[in-house]
Write a protein that holds these residues in place. Structure first.
Motif, PDB file in Angstrom:
ATOM      1  N   PHE A 128      -5.281  10.889  -0.424  1.00  0.00           N
ATOM      2  CA  PHE A 128      -5.719   9.881  -1.392  1.00  0.00           C
ATOM      3  C   PHE A 128      -6.472   8.753  -0.721  1.00  0.00           C
ATOM      4  CE2 PHE A 128      -1.755   8.066   0.075  1.00  0.00           C
ATOM      5  CZ  PHE A 128      -1.905   6.678  -0.041  1.00  0.00           C
ATOM      6  N   ILE A 129      -7.256   8.061  -1.553  1.00  0.00           N
ATOM      7  CA  ILE A 129      -7.972   6.860  -1.135  1.00  0.00           C
ATOM      8  C   ILE A 129      -7.145   5.645  -1.527  1.00  0.00           C
ATOM      9  CG2 ILE A 129     -10.037   5.448  -1.495  1.00  0.00           C
ATOM     10  CD1 ILE A 129     -11.583   7.969  -2.192  1.00  0.00           C
ATOM     11  N   PHE A 130      -6.960   4.730  -0.588  1.00  0.00           N
ATOM     12  CA  PHE A 130      -6.369   3.432  -0.902  1.00  0.00           C
ATOM     13  C   PHE A 130      -7.515   2.459  -1.158  1.00  0.00           C
ATOM     14  CE2 PHE A 130      -4.414  -0.642   0.868  1.00  0.00           C
ATOM     15  CZ  PHE A 130      -3.733  -0.933  -0.310  1.00  0.00           C
ATOM     16  N   ASP A 131      -7.556   1.909  -2.373  1.00  0.00           N
ATOM     17  CA  ASP A 131      -8.648   1.032  -2.815  1.00  0.00           C
ATOM     18  C   ASP A 131      -8.033  -0.268  -3.328  1.00  0.00           C
ATOM     19  OD1 ASP A 131     -10.895  -0.142  -3.975  1.00  0.00           O
ATOM     20  OD2 ASP A 131     -10.826   1.159  -5.754  1.00  0.00           O
ATOM     21  N   PRO A 132      -7.673  -1.193  -2.425  1.00  0.00           N
ATOM     22  CA  PRO A 132      -6.964  -2.401  -2.867  1.00  0.00           C
ATOM     23  C   PRO A 132      -7.806  -3.335  -3.721  1.00  0.00           C
ATOM     24  CG  PRO A 132      -7.553  -2.582  -0.551  1.00  0.00           C
ATOM     25  CD  PRO A 132      -7.885  -1.181  -0.968  1.00  0.00           C
ATOM     26  N   GLY A 133      -9.123  -3.390  -3.486  1.00  0.00           N
ATOM     27  CA  GLY A 133     -10.032  -4.186  -4.304  1.00  0.00           C
ATOM     28  C   GLY A 133      -9.557  -5.601  -4.516  1.00  0.00           C
ATOM     29  N   GLN A 134      -9.712  -6.074  -5.767  1.00  0.00           N
ATOM     30  CA  GLN A 134      -9.331  -7.449  -6.086  1.00  0.00           C
ATOM     31  C   GLN A 134      -7.826  -7.669  -6.018  1.00  0.00           C
ATOM     32  OE1 GLN A 134     -10.812  -5.216  -8.188  1.00  0.00           O
ATOM     33  NE2 GLN A 134     -10.279  -5.628 -10.327  1.00  0.00           N
ATOM     34  N   GLY A 135      -7.067  -6.582  -5.882  1.00  0.00           N
ATOM     35  CA  GLY A 135      -5.622  -6.719  -5.742  1.00  0.00           C
ATOM     36  C   GLY A 135      -5.173  -6.984  -4.317  1.00  0.00           C
ATOM     37  N   LEU A 136      -6.096  -6.956  -3.368  1.00  0.00           N
ATOM     38  CA  LEU A 136      -5.733  -7.089  -1.955  1.00  0.00           C
ATOM     39  C   LEU A 136      -4.923  -8.349  -1.643  1.00  0.00           C
ATOM     40  CD1 LEU A 136      -8.030  -6.072   0.974  1.00  0.00           C
ATOM     41  CD2 LEU A 136      -6.619  -8.108   1.163  1.00  0.00           C
ATOM     42  N   PRO A 137      -5.253  -9.517  -2.223  1.00  0.00           N
ATOM     43  CA  PRO A 137      -4.470 -10.725  -1.892  1.00  0.00           C
ATOM     44  C   PRO A 137      -2.996 -10.645  -2.278  1.00  0.00           C
ATOM     45  CG  PRO A 137      -6.585 -11.327  -2.868  1.00  0.00           C
ATOM     46  CD  PRO A 137      -6.434  -9.847  -3.057  1.00  0.00           C
ATOM     47  N   MET A 138      -2.618  -9.660  -3.097  1.00  0.00           N
ATOM     48  CA  MET A 138      -1.210  -9.535  -3.497  1.00  0.00           C
ATOM     49  C   MET A 138      -0.333  -9.004  -2.360  1.00  0.00           C
ATOM     50  SD  MET A 138      -1.375  -7.994  -7.392  1.00  0.00           S
ATOM     51  CE  MET A 138      -2.040  -6.399  -6.886  1.00  0.00           C
ATOM     52  N   PHE A 139      -0.958  -8.436  -1.316  1.00  0.00           N
ATOM     53  CA  PHE A 139      -0.185  -7.737  -0.298  1.00  0.00           C
ATOM     54  C   PHE A 139      -0.141  -8.495   1.020  1.00  0.00           C
ATOM     55  CE2 PHE A 139      -2.191  -4.481  -3.041  1.00  0.00           C
ATOM     56  CZ  PHE A 139      -1.038  -3.992  -3.641  1.00  0.00           C
ATOM     57  N   SER A 140       0.983  -8.383   1.697  1.00  0.00           N
ATOM     58  CA  SER A 140       1.111  -8.959   3.030  1.00  0.00           C
ATOM     59  C   SER A 140       0.406  -8.043   4.036  1.00  0.00           C
ATOM     60  CB  SER A 140       2.586  -9.084   3.414  1.00  0.00           C
ATOM     61  OG  SER A 140       3.164  -7.793   3.579  1.00  0.00           O
ATOM     62  N   GLY A 141       0.225  -8.539   5.242  1.00  0.00           N
ATOM     63  CA  GLY A 141      -0.374  -7.717   6.285  1.00  0.00           C
ATOM     64  C   GLY A 141       0.440  -6.459   6.559  1.00  0.00           C
ATOM     65  N   GLU A 142       1.763  -6.588   6.564  1.00  0.00           N
ATOM     66  CA  GLU A 142       2.633  -5.443   6.828  1.00  0.00           C
ATOM     67  C   GLU A 142       2.497  -4.396   5.720  1.00  0.00           C
ATOM     68  OE1 GLU A 142       3.550  -8.603   6.877  1.00  0.00           O
ATOM     69  OE2 GLU A 142       3.927  -8.912   9.024  1.00  0.00           O
ATOM     70  N   GLU A 143       2.403  -4.851   4.469  1.00  0.00           N
ATOM     71  CA  GLU A 143       2.257  -3.910   3.355  1.00  0.00           C
ATOM     72  C   GLU A 143       0.910  -3.197   3.403  1.00  0.00           C
ATOM     73  OE1 GLU A 143       5.037  -6.088  -0.028  1.00  0.00           O
ATOM     74  OE2 GLU A 143       2.993  -6.793   0.326  1.00  0.00           O
ATOM     75  N   LEU A 144      -0.139  -3.921   3.778  1.00  0.00           N
ATOM     76  CA  LEU A 144      -1.459  -3.297   3.876  1.00  0.00           C
ATOM     77  C   LEU A 144      -1.466  -2.220   4.957  1.00  0.00           C
ATOM     78  CD1 LEU A 144      -3.736  -6.445   3.515  1.00  0.00           C
ATOM     79  CD2 LEU A 144      -3.562  -4.556   1.884  1.00  0.00           C
ATOM     80  N   VAL A 145      -0.897  -2.520   6.109  1.00  0.00           N
ATOM     81  CA  VAL A 145      -0.849  -1.532   7.182  1.00  0.00           C
ATOM     82  C   VAL A 145      -0.042  -0.308   6.746  1.00  0.00           C
ATOM     83  CG1 VAL A 145       0.015  -1.052   9.507  1.00  0.00           C
ATOM     84  CG2 VAL A 145      -1.213  -3.178   9.049  1.00  0.00           C
ATOM     85  N   ALA A 146       1.072  -0.546   6.059  1.00  0.00           N
ATOM     86  CA  ALA A 146       1.898   0.568   5.593  1.00  0.00           C
ATOM     87  C   ALA A 146       1.115   1.468   4.644  1.00  0.00           C
ATOM     88  CB  ALA A 146       3.157   0.032   4.910  1.00  0.00           C
ATOM     89  N   CYS A 147       0.335   0.867   3.739  1.00  0.00           N
ATOM     90  CA  CYS A 147      -0.464   1.660   2.798  1.00  0.00           C
ATOM     91  C   CYS A 147      -1.555   2.438   3.529  1.00  0.00           C
ATOM     92  CB  CYS A 147      -1.090   0.750   1.740  1.00  0.00           C
ATOM     93  SG  CYS A 147       0.092   0.075   0.547  1.00  0.00           S
TER      94      CYS A 147
END
Length: 311
Positions: free
Chosen positions: A162-181
């Motif tokens: 799958f593609i992870f496409d955080p887009g405008q939702g990116l600010p909702m996530f911490s650095g650790e959550e982004l790396v995990a995704c």
């Protein structure tokens, strides 16, 4: 086999103020702001990332399957999905809510004031990737925060790329959550601003982040896009559009091109060029779902733009 598109379904109410905001907002009085704008021009568009991506993938001949949540007012959108031949088997109605919607007021300088109500989107975690059958590929596009995190985990657990496409939702996530995704995903796509924000949040470089993935795709608007894969960078040119009417939904059209190319087994140079073309076709019309090129017309535009055949 279907492509599962997890993301939002939304209505976009777009209003035009026939003046300039700066003529009515006094900087020295901003602390007691109380203004009203007469907007004689208004249109309501079908939008949301999942709806837009699925619409464009259908134009390409793909088999999109939408997974989203909607509210009590979703009737017109559901009828539209039926008319387009898009399955709503995994479009979940959340009683007592509104469908997500944006209220956008634009002035004569193209400045915008937007209010966004997430509504049913906040309940996107009610949907489960495992409920969908015969899925070969997926995308986690902007949606409710909990839903995005859960769907990343569920795709990985199911062994579905799958593609992870955080887009405008990116600010909702911490650095650790982004790396995990990113570690769960096979691919990630962001625009250049989102790429910088992701690096800032994670404390890592683009090269380091791309190492977690098969490919990191970064779009740069009129400057084209970049695909970082296998330690290399592939530069994708921007396609000159027939007209520049409205950028709304261009990123979603681009992502549909990515999904089609990945599913069809195209190389990254062709995949990126197809994605670029889809964005150019969209920007020539208003709204996220009002462009209607046939598949053969898309192929012809591709040949004109790049001098080679697509299919």
């Amino acid at each position: 086999m279907s492509t599962l598109i997890c993301g939002s379904i939304a209505f976009d109410s777009i209003m035009v103020f026939h003046d300039r905001f700066r003529n009515h907002i006094l900087p020295e009085q901003i602390h007691i702001l109380n203004v009203s704008f007469l907007v004689p021009e208004m249109r309501r568009e079908f939008g949301g990332c999942a709806g837009n991506i699925a619409y464009n993938l259908k134009l390409l001949g793909g088999d999109p399957l939408i997974m989203a949540t909607v509210g009590d007012d979703a009737g017109p959108y559901l009828e539209r999905l039926d008319g387009l031949g898009l399955s709503r088997a995994h479009v979940t109605h959340v009683p007592g809510t509104y469908t997500a919607q944006a209220f956008i007021t634009t002035d004569l300088d193209d400045n915008q004031i937007t209010a966004f109500h997430p509504g049913a989107m906040t309940q996107s975690h009610l949907n489960k990737v495992s409920d969908a059958r015969d899925v070969r590929l997926g995308i986690v596009a902007p949606d409710g925060r909990d839903g995005m995190l859960e769907h990343c985990r569920q795709f990985a657990e199911a062994g579905i790329p799958f593609i992870f496409d955080p887009g405008q939702g990116l600010p909702m996530f911490s650095g650790e959550e982004l790396v995990a995704c990113l570690q769960l995903a096979d691919y990630c796509t962001v625009n250049d601003y989102e790429a910088r924000l992701m690096c800032e949040r994670t404390g890592r470089t683009p090269a380091s982040l791309s190492g977690e993935l098969k490919a990191l795709i970064v779009t740069r608007g009129g400057e084209g896009s970049e695909i970082h894969t296998g330690g290399q960078r592939i530069d994708i040119p921007c396609v000159r559009p027939a007209a520049v009417e409205d950028p709304t939904g261009c990123g979603d059209a681009y992502r549909a091109g990515l999904l089609y190319g990945i599913e069809a087994g195209l190389d990254w140079a062709l995949t990126g060029r197809l994605a670029s073309l889809m964005g150019a076709l969209k920007i020539a019309s208003r709204g996220g779902q009002n462009h209607t090129p046939r598949r053969d017309e898309i192929a012809e535009r591709f040949r004109e733009a790049f001098g080679t055949t697509l299919w």
